[in-house]
Design an enzyme around this catalytic site. Structure first.
Site, PDB file in Angstrom:
ATOM      1  N   ARG A  25       0.818  -1.218   0.000  1.00  0.00           N
ATOM      2  CA  ARG A  25       0.000   0.000   0.000  1.00  0.00           C
ATOM      3  C   ARG A  25       0.851   1.267   0.000  1.00  0.00           C
ATOM      4  NH1 ARG A  25      -5.435  -0.429   1.635  1.00  0.00           N
ATOM      5  NH2 ARG A  25      -6.233  -2.374   0.829  1.00  0.00           N
ATOM      6  N   ARG A  29      -3.075   6.471   0.170  1.00  0.00           N
ATOM      7  CA  ARG A  29      -3.536   7.660   0.876  1.00  0.00           C
ATOM      8  C   ARG A  29      -2.524   8.331   1.782  1.00  0.00           C
ATOM      9  NH1 ARG A  29      -8.862   5.124   3.163  1.00  0.00           N
ATOM     10  NH2 ARG A  29      -7.365   3.443   3.237  1.00  0.00           N
ATOM     11  N   ARG A  38      -6.050  11.611  -7.210  1.00  0.00           N
ATOM     12  CA  ARG A  38      -7.303  10.874  -7.102  1.00  0.00           C
ATOM     13  C   ARG A  38      -8.519  11.778  -6.961  1.00  0.00           C
ATOM     14  NH1 ARG A  38      -8.922   6.548  -4.521  1.00  0.00           N
ATOM     15  NH2 ARG A  38     -10.888   7.576  -4.875  1.00  0.00           N
ATOM     16  N   ASP A  74      -6.635  -2.939  -7.533  1.00  0.00           N
ATOM     17  CA  ASP A  74      -7.259  -3.499  -6.342  1.00  0.00           C
ATOM     18  C   ASP A  74      -7.607  -4.955  -6.601  1.00  0.00           C
ATOM     19  OD1 ASP A  74      -8.342  -2.456  -3.577  1.00  0.00           O
ATOM     20  OD2 ASP A  74      -9.763  -3.944  -4.305  1.00  0.00           O
ATOM     21  N   TYR A 152     -15.029 -11.308   0.862  1.00  0.00           N
ATOM     22  CA  TYR A 152     -15.794 -10.112   0.472  1.00  0.00           C
ATOM     23  C   TYR A 152     -17.048 -10.468  -0.317  1.00  0.00           C
ATOM     24  CZ  TYR A 152     -11.919  -7.125   1.946  1.00  0.00           C
ATOM     25  OH  TYR A 152     -10.975  -6.484   2.689  1.00  0.00           O
TER      26      TYR A 152
HETATM   27  O1  CP3 Z   1      -0.081  -1.628  -2.387  1.00  0.00           O
HETATM   28  C1  CP3 Z   1      -0.317  -0.699  -3.192  1.00  0.00           C
HETATM   29  O2  CP3 Z   1       0.040   0.453  -2.991  1.00  0.00           O
HETATM   30  C2  CP3 Z   1      -0.960  -1.065  -4.512  1.00  0.00           C
HETATM   31  C3  CP3 Z   1      -2.365  -0.945  -4.582  1.00  0.00           C
HETATM   32  C4  CP3 Z   1      -3.300  -1.805  -3.766  1.00  0.00           C
HETATM   33  C5  CP3 Z   1      -4.570  -1.321  -3.391  1.00  0.00           C
HETATM   34  N1  CP3 Z   1      -5.279  -2.338  -2.835  1.00  0.00           N
HETATM   35  C6  CP3 Z   1      -5.036   0.053  -3.604  1.00  0.00           C
HETATM   36  C7  CP3 Z   1      -6.122   0.566  -2.756  1.00  0.00           C
HETATM   37  C8  CP3 Z   1      -3.224  -3.128  -3.366  1.00  0.00           C
HETATM   38  C9  CP3 Z   1      -2.074  -4.097  -3.495  1.00  0.00           C
HETATM   39  C10 CP3 Z   1      -4.500  -3.458  -2.796  1.00  0.00           C
HETATM   40  C11 CP3 Z   1      -4.840  -4.806  -2.323  1.00  0.00           C
HETATM   41  C12 CP3 Z   1      -6.053  -4.988  -1.507  1.00  0.00           C
HETATM   42  N2  CP3 Z   1      -7.293  -4.421  -1.675  1.00  0.00           N
HETATM   43  C13 CP3 Z   1      -6.143  -5.910  -0.451  1.00  0.00           C
HETATM   44  C14 CP3 Z   1      -5.025  -6.790   0.019  1.00  0.00           C
HETATM   45  C15 CP3 Z   1      -4.033  -6.008   0.797  1.00  0.00           C
HETATM   46  C16 CP3 Z   1      -4.420  -5.690   2.209  1.00  0.00           C
HETATM   47  O3  CP3 Z   1      -4.318  -4.515   2.578  1.00  0.00           O
HETATM   48  O4  CP3 Z   1      -4.773  -6.623   2.952  1.00  0.00           O
HETATM   49  C17 CP3 Z   1      -7.448  -5.840   0.067  1.00  0.00           C
HETATM   50  C18 CP3 Z   1      -7.993  -6.635   1.238  1.00  0.00           C
HETATM   51  C19 CP3 Z   1      -8.171  -4.906  -0.726  1.00  0.00           C
HETATM   52  C20 CP3 Z   1      -9.591  -4.508  -0.595  1.00  0.00           C
HETATM   53  C21 CP3 Z   1      -9.652  -3.064  -0.248  1.00  0.00           C
HETATM   54  N3  CP3 Z   1      -9.539  -2.049  -1.181  1.00  0.00           N
HETATM   55  C22 CP3 Z   1      -9.742  -2.467   1.040  1.00  0.00           C
HETATM   56  C23 CP3 Z   1      -9.903  -3.209   2.339  1.00  0.00           C
HETATM   57  C24 CP3 Z   1      -9.674  -1.076   0.853  1.00  0.00           C
HETATM   58  C25 CP3 Z   1      -9.596   0.003   1.916  1.00  0.00           C
HETATM   59  C26 CP3 Z   1     -10.876   0.722   2.134  1.00  0.00           C
HETATM   60  C27 CP3 Z   1     -10.596   2.029   2.890  1.00  0.00           C
HETATM   61  O5  CP3 Z   1     -10.876   3.075   2.301  1.00  0.00           O
HETATM   62  O6  CP3 Z   1     -10.103   1.958   4.020  1.00  0.00           O
HETATM   63  C28 CP3 Z   1      -9.554  -0.834  -0.525  1.00  0.00           C
HETATM   64  C29 CP3 Z   1      -9.428   0.464  -1.188  1.00  0.00           C
HETATM   65  C30 CP3 Z   1      -8.067   0.778  -1.693  1.00  0.00           C
HETATM   66  N4  CP3 Z   1      -7.285  -0.075  -2.407  1.00  0.00           N
HETATM   67  C31 CP3 Z   1      -7.397   2.018  -1.550  1.00  0.00           C
HETATM   68  C32 CP3 Z   1      -6.184   1.900  -2.237  1.00  0.00           C
HETATM   69  C33 CP3 Z   1      -5.146   2.949  -2.444  1.00  0.00           C
HETATM   70  C34 CP3 Z   1      -7.933   3.257  -0.853  1.00  0.00           C
HETATM   71  C35 CP3 Z   1      -8.762   3.994  -1.842  1.00  0.00           C
HETATM   72  C36 CP3 Z   1      -8.939   5.416  -1.432  1.00  0.00           C
HETATM   73  O7  CP3 Z   1      -8.060   6.228  -1.752  1.00  0.00           O
HETATM   74  O8  CP3 Z   1      -9.978   5.706  -0.838  1.00  0.00           O
END
Ligand code: CP3
Length: 340
Positions: A25, A29, A38, A74, A152
């Site tokens: 990640r 953010r 974004r 994602d 999910y």
């Molecule tokens: O690692 C990176 O920087 C690359 C991008 C990446 C994202 N999601 C971008 C993202 C990766 C590798 C993921 C994987 C992902 N997505 C996982 C596995 C990794 C982990 O953290 O366990 C999971 C479970 C998800 C599902 C998901 N997508 C969640 C739980 C969330 C967070 C929701 C929140 O707002 O708290 C997301 C959204 C997400 N995916 C964001 C990003 C940058 C945030 C989006 C935003 O800017 O609002």
């Protein structure tokens, strides 16, 4: 032949001249430039706009000098590309319009197949990113593992103990198998597309797999994760989950070249459980990112020392960068890793 990038060397099991580092990640953010890029664009729209996805992928490389980029996307993107009703709700995570609760829901999900050109925006974003990164900084692709995706899909959104998914696994093992085989095909195709377009290694995220016993994992989950990883045998494959001390050999047996470990177990203990011959990745406790530097530095020293028990170590967090992290701390960790 030019030397392989340090991360690829480590993932293939030889210890490179410096400790490679990237952060799960890292593109997200915690960076003001990410929030600016974004602004006004929904998460999944950003993922499917190649210029935006490439730009966001590159931001942490420019800022921190990490040893790898991780593709901005994602785990639910391939389902979105298959036409499934899914959105990412800010502050919450993926939310599905039709959670899989019965046979009709399952049939509907599985009927959403990927069109032939489904991954065109992904391949374009990866190709742009790889061209900008050049030969020294590899791009890591990734996908969600079938269990974490199923958690999910069955729940319809984020859940604490993934109870509904774990119930389905036992209540209707046939339906569970159909579901996880479908998710394996979708995530496997997502990995293939990224590797085809230039990703040098991949990570399979099974973030929530720690909620399973080893027996349930091996019977009900490992075959689908193995099928996903088997789609990209030509690149090093990292397999990651949280809360997995009891699952480490099983995660390796799914066909991984390296194992990502969270902060709950020291890397030398993890390496011993893995038989001492598997490269490890991790395991800075994200909670320590907010601690004073001397405290964090002592933790980094301990993590790096324990990592020497494995054939190779890629420094990373035990889970994703928390949004409130001071990005300067991440840059300082990279400088520390490269300066030793
Ligand atoms: O690692 C990176 O920087 C690359 C991008 C990446 C994202 N999601 C971008 C993202 C990766 C590798 C993921 C994987 C992902 N997505 C996982 C596995 C990794 C982990 O953290 O366990 C999971 C479970 C998800 C599902 C998901 N997508 C969640 C739980 C969330 C967070 C929701 C929140 O707002 O708290 C997301 C959204 C997400 N995916 C964001 C990003 C940058 C945030 C989006 C935003 O800017 O609002």
């Amino acid at each position: 032949m030019p030397a392989e990038p340090v991360i690829v060397q480590a993932l293939r099991g030889s210890r490179p001249e410096r400790l490679p580092v990237w952060f799960m990640r890292q593109a997200g953010r915690s960076l003001p430039e990410y929030r600016a890029t974004r602004a006004g664009t929904a998460m999944l729209d950003a993922c499917l706009t190649p210029e935006l996805a490439a730009e966001i992928t590159l931001q942490p490389v420019r800022r921190h000098g990490v040893d790898a980029a991780v593709f901005f996307s994602d785990i639910v993107v391939p389902l979105k590309l298959a036409g499934v009703d899914v959105e990412i709700v800010p502050g919450r995570g993926p939310v599905f319009g039709r959670p899989v609760r019965d046979a009709a829901d399952l049939a509907d999900l599985v009927a959403h197949d990927l069109p032939d050109d489904a991954f065109a925006p992904i391949e374009e974003a990866v190709a742009r990113t790889v061209a900008e990164l050049g030969p020294d900084v590899p791009l890591l692709g990734f996908a969600g593992a079938p269990f974490t995706l199923a958690a999910y899909v069955v729940e319809g959104g984020p859940s604490k103990d993934h109870l509904r998914a774990r119930t389905l696994m036992h209540a209707d093992p046939e339906a569970w198998r159909t579901l996880t085989e479908h998710l394996a095909r979708v995530s496997g195709a997502f990995l293939r597309a990224q590797v085809r377009a230039g990703a040098s290694a991949v990570q399979l995220f099974d973030s929530w797999v720690g909620s399973l016993s080893e027996a349930d994992y091996r019977t009900h989950v490992l075959p689908a994760s193995a099928a996903t990883l088997a789609e990209v045998p030509e690149v090093p494959r990292i397999h990651f989950g949280t809360g997995t001390p009891h699952l480490l050999p099983a995660l390796r047996d799914a066909g991984a070249d390296a194992i990502g470990v969270d902060h709950r177990i020291p890397l030398d203990a993890a390496s011993a459980l893995l038989g001492g011959d598997v490269p490890v990745q991790g395991n800075i406790d994200p909670a320590l990112l907010g601690a004073p530097w001397p405290v964090l530095e002592a933790h980094l020293e301990a993590v790096a020392a324990a990592g020497r028990a494995a054939p190779a170590h890629v420094l990373n967090l035990g889970h994703g960068v928390p949004p409130e992290t001071d990005p300067g701390v991440l840059t300082r960790i990279v400088e520390w890793a490269h300066g030793r």
